[in-house]
Design a protein around this motif. Structure first.
Motif: not given
Length: 220
Positions: A6-19
């Motif tokens: 979970p420590d990865w999430l503060p510097r994460a982005a959500l990439l939503i592909v071709d929905m």
């Protein structure tokens, strides 16, 4: 096997592909994911996106469209020899002929209404499977300070898989939510792509597990 942290999430982005409506809207789409899969991933993506926004983390939509020249009746951007050879041939697992309907401004290129981008979210337009090829996604991620991409969308075995390879090649950590992915080619192609991702590119994490970890990320 690498475990999700979970420590990865503060510097994460959500990439939503071709929905987009071409893949998920059964009233107008052509390159359609099966209806049960479409309903499932739209619902799951909506939950994930809502929790992600609430945590104050960046959301990035990837959309595909191609330029169309009405004077010649041709698509300008889509000159790949393999793609051209497949034009009007049956799509494996879908039994529809391949057509290029995702032209600039076409309704089928829109994100499905249930996931329509909201203020503060980002959109990247691509012309190939890769969301990085001739786009500003790399620049956007650098400016956001992104180290991890949480990737979901359609189709698992081409645009999602390619997104994973490209992110891996740029030393980004790759996380894929398998329950928020599907393929118009069917479940065998979807599962095969997930095996490749897990073996060589990143970790598979159910969306509910990520959602449960987001409050901690928001507090970080």
């Amino acid at each position: 096997m690498t475990a999700f942290d979970p420590d990865w999430l503060p510097r994460a982005a959500l990439l939503i592909v071709d929905m987009n409506r071409s893949h998920l809207d059964h009233e107008m789409g052509h390159l359609l994911v099966a209806k049960p899969d479409a309903d499932r991933i739209i619902e799951a993506a909506a939950r994930l996106r809502s929790a992600w926004r609430a945590a104050g983390l960046p959301v990035i939509f990837v959309r595909t469209h191609h330029r169309y020249d009405p004077t010649t009746g041709t698509v300008v951007d889509n000159k790949n020899p393999f793609w051209q050879a497949q034009h009007k041939r049956p799509i494996p697992g879908l039994n529809r002929e391949r057509k290029t309907l995702a032209i600039e401004g076409a309704t089928v290129t829109e994100v499905v209404p249930q996931l329509a981008p909201q203020p503060g979210e980002h959109t990247v337009f691509k012309h190939r499977y890769s969301p990085f090829d001739n786009t500003d996604l790399g620049l956007l991620l650098r400016n956001l300070g992104t180290e991890t991409l949480v990737i979901c969308g359609v189709n698992t075995n081409n645009c999602v898989l390619c997104s994973c390879f490209e992110a891996f090649n740029r030393d980004l950590r790759v996380v894929v939510t398998p329950d928020v992915c599907a393929s118009m080619n069917g479940p065998d192609y979807h599962e095969a792509a997930l095996k490749l991702i897990e073996a060589a590119l990143g970790v598979l994490v159910p969306s509910d597990e990520i959602i449960a970890a987001l409050p901690r990320a928001a507090a970080a």
